[in-house]
Design a protein around this motif. Structure first.
Motif, PDB file in Angstrom:
ATOM      1  N   GLY A  17      -9.468   6.847  -7.888  1.00 43.53           N
ATOM      2  CA  GLY A  17      -9.848   5.752  -6.798  1.00 43.53           C
ATOM      3  C   GLY A  17      -9.749   4.443  -7.631  1.00 43.53           C
ATOM      4  N   HIS A  18     -10.673   4.425  -8.705  1.00 43.63           N
ATOM      5  CA  HIS A  18     -10.412   3.110  -9.446  1.00 43.63           C
ATOM      6  C   HIS A  18      -8.981   2.797  -9.904  1.00 43.63           C
ATOM      7  CE1 HIS A  18     -14.683   3.871  -9.509  1.00 43.63           C
ATOM      8  NE2 HIS A  18     -14.990   2.681  -9.654  1.00 43.63           N
ATOM      9  N   ASP A  19      -8.413   3.891 -10.442  1.00 46.13           N
ATOM     10  CA  ASP A  19      -7.089   3.468 -10.828  1.00 46.13           C
ATOM     11  C   ASP A  19      -6.093   2.709  -9.814  1.00 46.13           C
ATOM     12  OD1 ASP A  19      -4.871   3.785 -13.037  1.00 46.13           O
ATOM     13  OD2 ASP A  19      -4.019   5.151 -10.999  1.00 46.13           O
ATOM     14  N   VAL A  20      -6.017   3.342  -8.792  1.00 48.75           N
ATOM     15  CA  VAL A  20      -5.173   3.122  -7.525  1.00 48.75           C
ATOM     16  C   VAL A  20      -5.729   1.856  -7.036  1.00 48.75           C
ATOM     17  CG1 VAL A  20      -6.600   4.069  -5.810  1.00 48.75           C
ATOM     18  CG2 VAL A  20      -3.895   3.707  -5.709  1.00 48.75           C
ATOM     19  N   THR A  21      -7.020   1.449  -7.050  1.00 53.29           N
ATOM     20  CA  THR A  21      -7.360   0.219  -6.476  1.00 53.29           C
ATOM     21  C   THR A  21      -7.198  -0.779  -7.625  1.00 53.29           C
ATOM     22  OG1 THR A  21      -9.557   1.261  -5.384  1.00 53.29           O
ATOM     23  CG2 THR A  21      -9.584  -1.186  -6.095  1.00 53.29           C
ATOM     24  N   LEU A  22      -7.037  -0.687  -8.689  1.00 55.68           N
ATOM     25  CA  LEU A  22      -6.733  -1.859  -9.743  1.00 55.68           C
ATOM     26  C   LEU A  22      -5.397  -2.111  -9.537  1.00 55.68           C
ATOM     27  CD1 LEU A  22      -8.882  -0.713 -12.771  1.00 55.68           C
ATOM     28  CD2 LEU A  22      -9.102  -2.709 -11.175  1.00 55.68           C
ATOM     29  N   ARG A  23      -4.424  -0.827  -9.567  1.00 58.21           N
ATOM     30  CA  ARG A  23      -2.880  -1.248  -9.289  1.00 58.21           C
ATOM     31  C   ARG A  23      -2.528  -2.046  -7.979  1.00 58.21           C
ATOM     32  NH1 ARG A  23       0.348   2.491 -12.253  1.00 58.21           N
ATOM     33  NH2 ARG A  23      -0.741   3.886 -13.464  1.00 58.21           N
ATOM     34  N   ILE A  24      -3.474  -1.691  -7.086  1.00 55.23           N
ATOM     35  CA  ILE A  24      -3.039  -2.253  -5.467  1.00 55.23           C
ATOM     36  C   ILE A  24      -3.643  -3.754  -5.650  1.00 55.23           C
ATOM     37  CG2 ILE A  24      -3.888  -2.320  -3.072  1.00 55.23           C
ATOM     38  CD1 ILE A  24      -3.976   0.595  -3.261  1.00 55.23           C
ATOM     39  N   ALA A  25      -4.632  -4.167  -6.382  1.00 52.17           N
ATOM     40  CA  ALA A  25      -5.196  -5.388  -6.623  1.00 52.17           C
ATOM     41  C   ALA A  25      -3.977  -5.969  -7.488  1.00 52.17           C
ATOM     42  CB  ALA A  25      -6.691  -5.413  -7.493  1.00 52.17           C
ATOM     43  N   ARG A  26      -3.396  -5.640  -8.536  1.00 53.47           N
ATOM     44  CA  ARG A  26      -2.431  -6.481  -9.331  1.00 53.47           C
ATOM     45  C   ARG A  26      -1.331  -6.466  -8.332  1.00 53.47           C
ATOM     46  NH1 ARG A  26       0.632  -2.177 -12.669  1.00 53.47           N
ATOM     47  NH2 ARG A  26       1.135  -1.743 -10.342  1.00 53.47           N
ATOM     48  N   PHE A  59       0.841  -1.200  -0.043  1.00 48.83           N
ATOM     49  CA  PHE A  59       0.034  -0.002   0.177  1.00 48.83           C
ATOM     50  C   PHE A  59       0.800   1.169  -0.221  1.00 48.83           C
ATOM     51  CE2 PHE A  59      -3.277  -3.107   1.182  1.00 48.83           C
ATOM     52  CZ  PHE A  59      -4.325  -2.390   0.752  1.00 48.83           C
ATOM     53  N   ALA A  60       2.082   1.210   0.694  1.00 49.30           N
ATOM     54  CA  ALA A  60       2.857   2.429   0.817  1.00 49.30           C
ATOM     55  C   ALA A  60       3.386   2.861  -0.488  1.00 49.30           C
ATOM     56  CB  ALA A  60       4.085   2.151   1.787  1.00 49.30           C
ATOM     57  N   ARG A  61       3.616   1.743  -1.504  1.00 45.47           N
ATOM     58  CA  ARG A  61       4.194   2.062  -2.788  1.00 45.47           C
ATOM     59  C   ARG A  61       3.180   2.894  -3.449  1.00 45.47           C
ATOM     60  NH1 ARG A  61       4.214  -3.372  -5.940  1.00 45.47           N
ATOM     61  NH2 ARG A  61       5.271  -3.959  -3.864  1.00 45.47           N
ATOM     62  N   HIS A  62       2.012   2.972  -3.223  1.00 44.59           N
ATOM     63  CA  HIS A  62       1.011   3.733  -3.839  1.00 44.59           C
ATOM     64  C   HIS A  62       0.452   4.688  -3.045  1.00 44.59           C
ATOM     65  CE1 HIS A  62       0.553   0.622  -7.256  1.00 44.59           C
ATOM     66  NE2 HIS A  62       0.770  -0.142  -5.981  1.00 44.59           N
ATOM     67  N   ARG A  63       1.144   5.233  -2.091  1.00 46.02           N
ATOM     68  CA  ARG A  63       0.608   6.268  -0.939  1.00 46.02           C
ATOM     69  C   ARG A  63       0.207   7.764  -1.610  1.00 46.02           C
ATOM     70  NH1 ARG A  63       5.740   5.193  -0.072  1.00 46.02           N
ATOM     71  NH2 ARG A  63       7.469   6.895  -0.509  1.00 46.02           N
ATOM     72  N   TRP A  64       0.991   8.286  -2.590  1.00 47.29           N
ATOM     73  CA  TRP A  64       0.615   9.331  -3.463  1.00 47.29           C
ATOM     74  C   TRP A  64      -0.660   9.326  -3.952  1.00 47.29           C
ATOM     75  CZ3 TRP A  64       2.760  12.683  -0.607  1.00 47.29           C
ATOM     76  CH2 TRP A  64       4.216  12.670  -0.086  1.00 47.29           C
ATOM     77  N   ARG A  65      -0.839   8.408  -4.723  1.00 45.66           N
ATOM     78  CA  ARG A  65      -2.358   8.078  -5.470  1.00 45.66           C
ATOM     79  C   ARG A  65      -3.405   7.838  -4.471  1.00 45.66           C
ATOM     80  NH1 ARG A  65       1.267   5.440  -9.248  1.00 45.66           N
ATOM     81  NH2 ARG A  65       0.898   6.054 -11.383  1.00 45.66           N
ATOM     82  N   LEU A  66      -2.932   7.237  -3.506  1.00 46.35           N
ATOM     83  CA  LEU A  66      -4.162   6.954  -2.416  1.00 46.35           C
ATOM     84  C   LEU A  66      -4.389   8.652  -1.842  1.00 46.35           C
ATOM     85  CD1 LEU A  66      -3.124   3.882  -0.790  1.00 46.35           C
ATOM     86  CD2 LEU A  66      -4.879   4.021  -2.259  1.00 46.35           C
ATOM     87  N   LEU A  67      -3.131   9.035  -1.425  1.00 47.36           N
ATOM     88  CA  LEU A  67      -3.629  10.615  -0.830  1.00 47.36           C
ATOM     89  C   LEU A  67      -4.437  11.366  -1.595  1.00 47.36           C
ATOM     90  CD1 LEU A  67      -2.996  12.386   1.512  1.00 47.36           C
ATOM     91  CD2 LEU A  67      -0.761  12.949   0.086  1.00 47.36           C
ATOM     92  N   LEU A  68      -3.938  11.465  -3.234  1.00 46.43           N
ATOM     93  CA  LEU A  68      -4.879  12.033  -4.245  1.00 46.43           C
ATOM     94  C   LEU A  68      -6.286  11.585  -4.120  1.00 46.43           C
ATOM     95  CD1 LEU A  68      -4.394  14.337  -6.173  1.00 46.43           C
ATOM     96  CD2 LEU A  68      -3.928  12.411  -7.886  1.00 46.43           C
ATOM     97  N   ALA A  69      -6.455  10.445  -4.004  1.00 46.69           N
ATOM     98  CA  ALA A  69      -7.834   9.912  -4.082  1.00 46.69           C
ATOM     99  C   ALA A  69      -8.734  10.459  -2.847  1.00 46.69           C
ATOM    100  CB  ALA A  69      -8.092   8.232  -4.179  1.00 46.69           C
TER     101      ALA A  69
END
Length: 562
Positions: free
Chosen positions: A83-92, A9-19
């Motif tokens: 939100g959908h973009d970061v969710t799909l990235r995290i799912a991958r 999750f930390a790898r995507h923290r900036w996208r998560l923060l933006l969402a």
């Protein structure tokens, strides 16, 4: 690298923060829009009632309303997009993380888990976890931001209203969800387990449909699936009841809070402490806050589900591997070397019976050896030790005098080609199946191994290396599928090959033809074969029987008739 789930999750923290920022902006715009609109309409009504002499600022509130409307539309769009973009990235990345952590546990640690159960964790549990920030943590963080902004706005208008908003927010944002989901973690664990059981039964029923049909057991199996489905439905109903109870409690608290704010706003207006439009703004601000907080119970429940799913995933990947690489691995000989079992003792964890008890074996370069024995005597365990899926309890397995425990697993596996019992043929082309043995193999090398196992003519008839072989080799006979798996092992071009029951399920003529082709294709490679079946002359140089945990060489009179 044993990366944790938190680090994924930390790898995507900036996208998560933006969402979360876009979600907060959407909520702020919605709350501001309702509060400003309420105050604007109230001011317009009061100005109209006062007559022509009354003054009313029409342009500033209307401009604010238009601005907030546009901001809400734009932020809502980008909230969904990000939100959908970061969710799909995290799912991958969660699936990659799960495979990366779980595969080193196979087959030793994962052997005790049912395939359907692993599939349920890979699909259902990761689906619960991958959207936790967007479905749960993000909305709760945004709600906290909305509460703070609303309290500040109310304090600027009338400070007692700010205190009342704090009380309302605490009740509907924390108190109601806690009451709605309390003791729910146990229910979520049971729900996850029943869903996994249903998925496992469905998967195993599809995999074993031929056997179920032959045994006329479809009805019993369907009844088990139906019973599992009813359990899942019951757990889901309990979950929905908890959520409905939370919504009812939320509505009750919202009604009381709204009446309290109405009384407070009217009291302040009557006392001349706030103007009519601002009193209306307080009321509509409360309405907006109650609206955005309506999903807090669902967010808390999603957070609880994600926690349970995360625990289930970690139960798999946090297991200690059966073998570990040494801190400073030793190098293996570059040239083919002798394999030796030296007083090898092995028993399964938790069992006292010695499956192997002082096994001694020498396999010289280019030598081919067969191991026989009754089912359960430890033949496959012997090959597992050679592959270093497990380490001996006592003694050592060596290659060129080097203990395999002192060698990196990857380095050792580059020296070995393994053809397990029931080696699978994967859904794909001929070349895709072959390249599992050597990803860098060119067409010439693949045609060469197909020729060695007498499959080249068949492959040409099918349309070449790109021909589709179907799920589990559906377009092939059993003998062809086994030959393709053998070709894949031969393509590795390693000094040692390990075969576990290579002719299981084949008729005698097909099995003997396969083994003779194997002997010719091996060349100077060493071979350790686990088998029950009689072998044609010339396939192996020596045969042993594994009995009472020890290897006994077989004489010609003891070798099964061919």
């Amino acid at each position: 690298m044993n990366e944790s789930m938190r680090e994924v999750f930390a790898r995507h923290r900036w996208r998560l923060l933006l969402a979360v920022v876009f979600l907060l902006t959407t909520m702020l715009a919605g709350v501001g829009l309702l509060g400003l609109s309420g105050g604007f309409l109230t001011g317009a009504a009061l100005a109209g009632a006062a007559g022509m002499g009354a003054t009313f600022n029409f342009f500033s509130p209307s401009a604010g309303i238009r601005g907030l409307t546009m901001a809400r539309i734009v932020s809502r769009y980008f909230e969904k997009l990000v939100g959908h973009d970061v969710t799909l990235r995290i799912a991958r990345d969660l699936r990659v993380w799960f495979f990366r952590r779980a595969l080193p546990l196979a087959p030793a640690r994962l052997g005790g888990s049912r395939t359907g159960e692993l599939l349920a964790r890979l699909v259902s549990d990761i689906s619960e976890v991958d959207g936790v920030m967007v479905r749960a943590a993000g909305p709760l963080l945004a709600l906290l931001g909305i509460v703070l902004a609303s309290v500040v706005a109310a304090a600027l208008i009338y400070w007692p209203a700010a205190l009342l908003l704090v009380a309302i927010a605490g009740a509907i944002g924390i108190g109601v969800p806690v009451l709605a989901v309390r003791h729910g973690e146990h229910g979520e664990m049971e729900r996850a387990q029943t869903r996994a059981s249903l998925r496992t039964l469905a998967y195993e029923g599809l995999e074993g449909v031929a056997d179920l049909t032959a045994l006329q057991a479809q009805g019993d199996w369907i009844a088990r699936v139906d019973a599992a489905a009813l359990q899942v439905a019951a757990r889901d109903r309990r979950r929905r009841r908890r959520l409905i109870a939370g919504n009812v409690l939320h509505s009750a608290c919202a009604g009381v809070g709204l009446l309290a704010m109405l009384w407070l706003a009217l009291h302040a207006f009557e006392g001349g402490q706030v103007s009519g439009p601002l009193a209306a703004a307080l009321l509509f601000l409360t309405v907006a806050l109650l609206e955005v907080a309506a999903g807090s119970s669902l967010a808390w429940q999603s957070l609880q589900s994600a926690r349970v799913a995360g625990q289930r995933l970690r139960q798999i990947v946090d297991q200690a591997p059966a073998v570990e690489d040494p801190a400073q691995p030793r190098a293996l000989p570059d040239t083919p070397a002798e394999v030796s079992f030296e007083q090898v003792v092995f028993h399964w964890p938790g069992e006292s019976r010695q499956l192997l008890d002082g096994v001694e074996l020498r396999l010289r370069p280019g030598e081919r050896v067969a191991i026989r024995g009754d089912s359960g005597c430890g033949k496959t365990t012997l090959s597992a030790l050679l592959l270093r899926l497990w380490d001996p309890r006592q003694g050592a397995v060596r290659y060129g005098g080097v203990d395999l425990r002192d060698v990196a697993q990857e380095a050792w596996h580059r020296k070995v080609a393994w053809l397990p019992q029931g080696a699978p043929v994967f859904a794909g082309s001929i070349s895709e199946n072959l390249r599992l043995g050597d990803p860098q193999a060119d067409d010439a090398a693949m045609w060469s191994v197909l020729e060695q196992v007498r499959l080249s003519a068949w492959a040409q008839q099918q349309g070449g290396l790109s021909a589709w072989v179907g799920e589990n080799g559906a377009t092939m006979s059993a003998g062809q599928a086994r030959r393709l798996a053998l070709a894949r092992a031969l393509l590795r071009d390693t000094p040692l090959m390990v075969l576990d029951e290579p002719t299981e399920g084949l008729d005698v003529d097909t099995a003997h033809a396969l083994l003779l082709d194997l002997a010719a294709a091996l060349g100077s490679r060493s071979l350790l074969m686990i088998t029950h079946d009689p072998l044609p002359d010339g396939v192996v140089h020596r045969e042993y029987r594994l009995q009472h945990g020890q290897l006994q060489p077989l004489t010609n009179a003891e070798v099964p008739a061919r």
